[in-house]
Design an enzyme around this catalytic site. Sequence first.
Site, PDB file in Angstrom:
ATOM      1  N   GLY A 118     -11.839 -11.950   5.641  1.00  0.00           N
ATOM      2  CA  GLY A 118     -11.747 -10.489   5.666  1.00  0.00           C
ATOM      3  C   GLY A 118     -13.024  -9.829   5.148  1.00  0.00           C
ATOM      4  N   SER A 152      -6.476  -2.596  -7.169  1.00  0.00           N
ATOM      5  CA  SER A 152      -7.042  -1.344  -6.665  1.00  0.00           C
ATOM      6  C   SER A 152      -6.864  -0.242  -7.696  1.00  0.00           C
ATOM      7  CB  SER A 152      -6.300  -0.956  -5.386  1.00  0.00           C
ATOM      8  OG  SER A 152      -6.594   0.363  -5.025  1.00  0.00           O
ATOM      9  N   TYR A 203       1.931  -0.084  -0.211  1.00  0.00           N
ATOM     10  CA  TYR A 203       0.740  -0.919  -0.410  1.00  0.00           C
ATOM     11  C   TYR A 203       0.327  -0.905  -1.896  1.00  0.00           C
ATOM     12  CZ  TYR A 203      -4.218  -1.847  -0.984  1.00  0.00           C
ATOM     13  OH  TYR A 203      -5.412  -2.317  -1.473  1.00  0.00           O
ATOM     14  N   LYS A 253       0.228  -3.837  -5.156  1.00  0.00           N
ATOM     15  CA  LYS A 253      -0.879  -4.151  -6.077  1.00  0.00           C
ATOM     16  C   LYS A 253      -0.374  -4.123  -7.514  1.00  0.00           C
ATOM     17  CE  LYS A 253      -3.845  -4.949  -3.127  1.00  0.00           C
ATOM     18  NZ  LYS A 253      -4.277  -6.319  -2.961  1.00  0.00           N
ATOM     19  N   ASN A 310      -8.755   4.577   8.925  1.00  0.00           N
ATOM     20  CA  ASN A 310      -8.143   5.566   8.030  1.00  0.00           C
ATOM     21  C   ASN A 310      -9.105   5.975   6.929  1.00  0.00           C
ATOM     22  OD1 ASN A 310      -5.456   5.423   9.198  1.00  0.00           O
ATOM     23  ND2 ASN A 310      -5.468   3.324   8.404  1.00  0.00           N
ATOM     24  N   ARG A 313      -4.962  15.729   3.312  1.00  0.00           N
ATOM     25  CA  ARG A 313      -4.138  14.566   3.674  1.00  0.00           C
ATOM     26  C   ARG A 313      -3.100  14.358   2.569  1.00  0.00           C
ATOM     27  NH1 ARG A 313      -7.209   8.848   4.409  1.00  0.00           N
ATOM     28  NH2 ARG A 313      -7.563   9.162   2.188  1.00  0.00           N
TER      29      ARG A 313
HETATM   30  P1  NAD Z   1      -9.052  -7.504   4.891  1.00  0.00           P
HETATM   31  O1  NAD Z   1      -7.837  -7.147   5.646  1.00  0.00           O
HETATM   32  O2  NAD Z   1     -10.355  -7.454   5.604  1.00  0.00           O
HETATM   33  O3  NAD Z   1      -8.875  -8.969   4.251  1.00  0.00           O
HETATM   34  C1  NAD Z   1      -7.631  -9.444   3.820  1.00  0.00           C
HETATM   35  C2  NAD Z   1      -7.385 -10.790   4.480  1.00  0.00           C
HETATM   36  O4  NAD Z   1      -6.117 -11.307   4.089  1.00  0.00           O
HETATM   37  C3  NAD Z   1      -7.397 -10.737   6.003  1.00  0.00           C
HETATM   38  O5  NAD Z   1      -8.403 -11.596   6.497  1.00  0.00           O
HETATM   39  C4  NAD Z   1      -5.992 -11.202   6.398  1.00  0.00           C
HETATM   40  O6  NAD Z   1      -6.014 -11.938   7.610  1.00  0.00           O
HETATM   41  C5  NAD Z   1      -5.582 -12.017   5.190  1.00  0.00           C
HETATM   42  N1  NAD Z   1      -4.122 -12.174   4.983  1.00  0.00           N
HETATM   43  C6  NAD Z   1      -3.187 -11.196   4.911  1.00  0.00           C
HETATM   44  N2  NAD Z   1      -1.963 -11.739   4.715  1.00  0.00           N
HETATM   45  C7  NAD Z   1      -2.133 -13.084   4.643  1.00  0.00           C
HETATM   46  C8  NAD Z   1      -1.248 -14.185   4.459  1.00  0.00           C
HETATM   47  N3  NAD Z   1       0.082 -14.016   4.317  1.00  0.00           N
HETATM   48  N4  NAD Z   1      -1.766 -15.442   4.433  1.00  0.00           N
HETATM   49  C9  NAD Z   1      -3.094 -15.634   4.592  1.00  0.00           C
HETATM   50  N5  NAD Z   1      -3.978 -14.632   4.780  1.00  0.00           N
HETATM   51  C10 NAD Z   1      -3.496 -13.366   4.804  1.00  0.00           C
HETATM   52  O7  NAD Z   1      -9.097  -6.581   3.584  1.00  0.00           O
HETATM   53  P2  NAD Z   1     -10.276  -6.349   2.542  1.00  0.00           P
HETATM   54  O8  NAD Z   1     -10.728  -4.938   2.680  1.00  0.00           O
HETATM   55  O9  NAD Z   1     -11.262  -7.440   2.606  1.00  0.00           O
HETATM   56  O10 NAD Z   1      -9.457  -6.423   1.185  1.00  0.00           O
HETATM   57  C11 NAD Z   1      -9.353  -7.624   0.436  1.00  0.00           C
HETATM   58  C12 NAD Z   1      -8.402  -7.382  -0.719  1.00  0.00           C
HETATM   59  O11 NAD Z   1      -8.893  -6.322  -1.523  1.00  0.00           O
HETATM   60  C13 NAD Z   1      -6.997  -6.972  -0.272  1.00  0.00           C
HETATM   61  O12 NAD Z   1      -6.057  -7.581  -1.138  1.00  0.00           O
HETATM   62  C14 NAD Z   1      -7.004  -5.471  -0.458  1.00  0.00           C
HETATM   63  O13 NAD Z   1      -5.710  -4.972  -0.687  1.00  0.00           O
HETATM   64  C15 NAD Z   1      -7.879  -5.337  -1.696  1.00  0.00           C
HETATM   65  N6  NAD Z   1      -8.503  -4.011  -1.793  1.00  0.00           N
HETATM   66  C16 NAD Z   1      -9.247  -3.541  -0.756  1.00  0.00           C
HETATM   67  C17 NAD Z   1      -9.822  -2.273  -0.843  1.00  0.00           C
HETATM   68  C18 NAD Z   1     -10.641  -1.726   0.300  1.00  0.00           C
HETATM   69  O14 NAD Z   1     -10.972  -0.555   0.284  1.00  0.00           O
HETATM   70  N7  NAD Z   1     -11.022  -2.515   1.289  1.00  0.00           N
HETATM   71  C19 NAD Z   1      -9.627  -1.488  -2.000  1.00  0.00           C
HETATM   72  C20 NAD Z   1      -8.873  -2.009  -3.042  1.00  0.00           C
HETATM   73  C21 NAD Z   1      -8.307  -3.288  -2.947  1.00  0.00           C
HETATM   74  C1  UD1 Z   2      -7.560   5.097   0.195  1.00  0.00           C
HETATM   75  C2  UD1 Z   2      -6.143   4.848  -0.271  1.00  0.00           C
HETATM   76  C3  UD1 Z   2      -6.168   3.884  -1.443  1.00  0.00           C
HETATM   77  C4  UD1 Z   2      -6.880   2.603  -1.052  1.00  0.00           C
HETATM   78  C5  UD1 Z   2      -8.288   2.950  -0.564  1.00  0.00           C
HETATM   79  C6  UD1 Z   2      -9.044   1.767  -0.083  1.00  0.00           C
HETATM   80  C7  UD1 Z   2      -4.854   6.863   0.297  1.00  0.00           C
HETATM   81  C8  UD1 Z   2      -4.182   8.082  -0.232  1.00  0.00           C
HETATM   82  N1  UD1 Z   2      -5.524   6.115  -0.612  1.00  0.00           N
HETATM   83  O1  UD1 Z   2      -8.290   5.671  -0.872  1.00  0.00           O
HETATM   84  O2  UD1 Z   2      -4.840   3.582  -1.820  1.00  0.00           O
HETATM   85  O3  UD1 Z   2      -6.976   1.725  -2.165  1.00  0.00           O
HETATM   86  O4  UD1 Z   2      -8.185   3.877   0.527  1.00  0.00           O
HETATM   87  O5  UD1 Z   2      -8.489   1.238   1.068  1.00  0.00           O
HETATM   88  O6  UD1 Z   2      -4.801   6.569   1.478  1.00  0.00           O
HETATM   89  N2  UD1 Z   2     -11.408  11.484   4.141  1.00  0.00           N
HETATM   90  C9  UD1 Z   2     -11.697  12.457   5.065  1.00  0.00           C
HETATM   91  N3  UD1 Z   2     -11.612  12.147   6.390  1.00  0.00           N
HETATM   92  C10 UD1 Z   2     -11.264  10.909   6.851  1.00  0.00           C
HETATM   93  C11 UD1 Z   2     -10.986   9.902   5.877  1.00  0.00           C
HETATM   94  C12 UD1 Z   2     -11.052  10.230   4.539  1.00  0.00           C
HETATM   95  O7  UD1 Z   2     -12.020  13.593   4.693  1.00  0.00           O
HETATM   96  O8  UD1 Z   2     -11.204  10.697   8.061  1.00  0.00           O
HETATM   97  C13 UD1 Z   2     -11.542  11.804   2.701  1.00  0.00           C
HETATM   98  C14 UD1 Z   2     -10.266  11.622   1.888  1.00  0.00           C
HETATM   99  O9  UD1 Z   2      -9.503  12.789   1.897  1.00  0.00           O
HETATM  100  C15 UD1 Z   2     -10.830  11.261   0.516  1.00  0.00           C
HETATM  101  C16 UD1 Z   2     -12.138  10.522   0.833  1.00  0.00           C
HETATM  102  O10 UD1 Z   2     -12.489  10.898   2.157  1.00  0.00           O
HETATM  103  O11 UD1 Z   2     -11.171  12.428  -0.189  1.00  0.00           O
HETATM  104  C17 UD1 Z   2     -11.991   9.009   0.775  1.00  0.00           C
HETATM  105  O12 UD1 Z   2     -10.893   8.610   1.579  1.00  0.00           O
HETATM  106  P1  UD1 Z   2     -10.566   7.067   1.870  1.00  0.00           P
HETATM  107  O13 UD1 Z   2     -11.791   6.374   2.349  1.00  0.00           O
HETATM  108  O14 UD1 Z   2      -9.365   7.027   2.756  1.00  0.00           O
HETATM  109  O15 UD1 Z   2     -10.236   6.471   0.446  1.00  0.00           O
HETATM  110  P2  UD1 Z   2      -9.157   6.953  -0.648  1.00  0.00           P
HETATM  111  O16 UD1 Z   2      -8.292   8.034  -0.131  1.00  0.00           O
HETATM  112  O17 UD1 Z   2      -9.885   7.205  -1.905  1.00  0.00           O
END
Ligand code: NAD
Ligand code: UD1
Length: 338
Positions: free
Chosen positions: A10, A125, A150, A154, A199, A293
């Site tokens: 990922g 997170s 979600y 966490k 998103n 949002r």
């Molecule tokens: P991602 O979706 O790119 O990576 C997660 C990986 O987990 C994927 O490759 C998916 O195939 C794998 N996976 C899911 N369920 C599984 C299962 N049952 N068995 C084996 N593999 C499985 O997401 P990411 O952005 O790299 O995020 C990694 C971690 O960090 C996640 O736990 C996510 O919740 C956490 N996180 C991400 C963000 C963000 O903004 N990207 C923010 C806070 C926390």
């Molecule tokens: C979101 C999630 C959070 C998650 C994080 C990382 C929500 C409410 N929160 O955080 O739980 O851990 O992503 O995956 O969904 N924005 C726009 N236009 C867009 C997209 C976002 O204006 O098309 C704005 C949002 O309103 C926010 C900022 O950009 O103010 C960041 O948004 P985003 O990237 O989605 O992250 P979070 O909302 O902080």
Amino acid sequence: MHILVTGGTGYIGSHAVVELIREGHTVLVADNLVNSTEESLRRVAQIVGQPIPFVNVDLREREQVERMFQAQPKFDCCMHFAGLKAVGESVAQPLRYYENNLNSTIVLADVMGKHGCKNIIFSSSATVYGTPDHIPVTEDCPKGIISNPYGQTKSMIEQILTDVHTADPGWNVVLLRYFNPIGAHPSGLIGEDPTGTPNNLMPYITQVAVGKLKELGIFGNDYDTPDGTGVRDYIHVVDLAKGHVKALQALERNCGVAIYNLGTGRGYSVLELVNAFMKATGVNIPYSIKPRRPGDIAIYYSDPSKAKRELGWEAELGVEEMCADAWRWQENNPQGFQ
Ligand code: NAD
Ligand code: UD1
């Protein structure tokens, strides 16, 4: 160390694998590819100059996880990135999120314990803080009301792993609370590859930039912030990955349960990020103001000083690098890993 990296194909896991190999660790990546492809590891191999061992495992399937542990030298640690992560999808499909994220962690921790691997670093997170008690957010800020399944997973997984340590203090559990990871590896070979319309803000911006989407909608410009748009603590994914390598030190000194914020400590508004992107890349981003949002809060950013004090880690890359690297990835790979 020999490290099991779940979710390592990922977005964040693949960047962590690069940094782990660079620091001389060995890894096994375990992923069921529900939200990623093996191509990411072929790209990682290109970056680090060696193949990356991979097993296709669904962590909810105990037999598969058992087999994986039996076939490997003992793991010193597991970095647990695997999980489903789309906030909106989790509201629509709560059972799928609870089932996947909780069951996979429970099976994983159980099999780890049985095989004597009691060190885990978990991808949590900042969402667990809900609407934070104070800004900047410190780790002792109480957990808040979480508005989506979600985020609940966490928070629950943090509790499950804490309870595992309480029952057996031989465990070390590092809970890393990420703020907003963005950007990509500077090689442009790996990056974030969301399915469907993104998103999150940065992938939306890069898809507008590459012409896949028409314009960015900014969700609200009437927040109580300097320019009215939401403020977040964006962190470069390479800095985040390095934070995981540094977190290994906490395990080495038997930290018990340790919580760290991984952020920069600096907030940027949506408009600031859009302007920084246009400046760093020279690409225009058309936008319009849309309603707020639901579930968004005005402002949050981290106090990352605990990670600096205890792990010697701090973010080094600024918003310019975050934007330039996110764009290099998107421009070179308009269809992601396809
Ligand atoms: P991602 O979706 O790119 O990576 C997660 C990986 O987990 C994927 O490759 C998916 O195939 C794998 N996976 C899911 N369920 C599984 C299962 N049952 N068995 C084996 N593999 C499985 O997401 P990411 O952005 O790299 O995020 C990694 C971690 O960090 C996640 O736990 C996510 O919740 C956490 N996180 C991400 C963000 C963000 O903004 N990207 C923010 C806070 C926390
Ligand atoms: C979101 C999630 C959070 C998650 C994080 C990382 C929500 C409410 N929160 O955080 O739980 O851990 O992503 O995956 O969904 N924005 C726009 N236009 C867009 C997209 C976002 O204006 O098309 C704005 C949002 O309103 C926010 C900022 O950009 O103010 C960041 O948004 P985003 O990237 O989605 O992250 P979070 O909302 O902080």
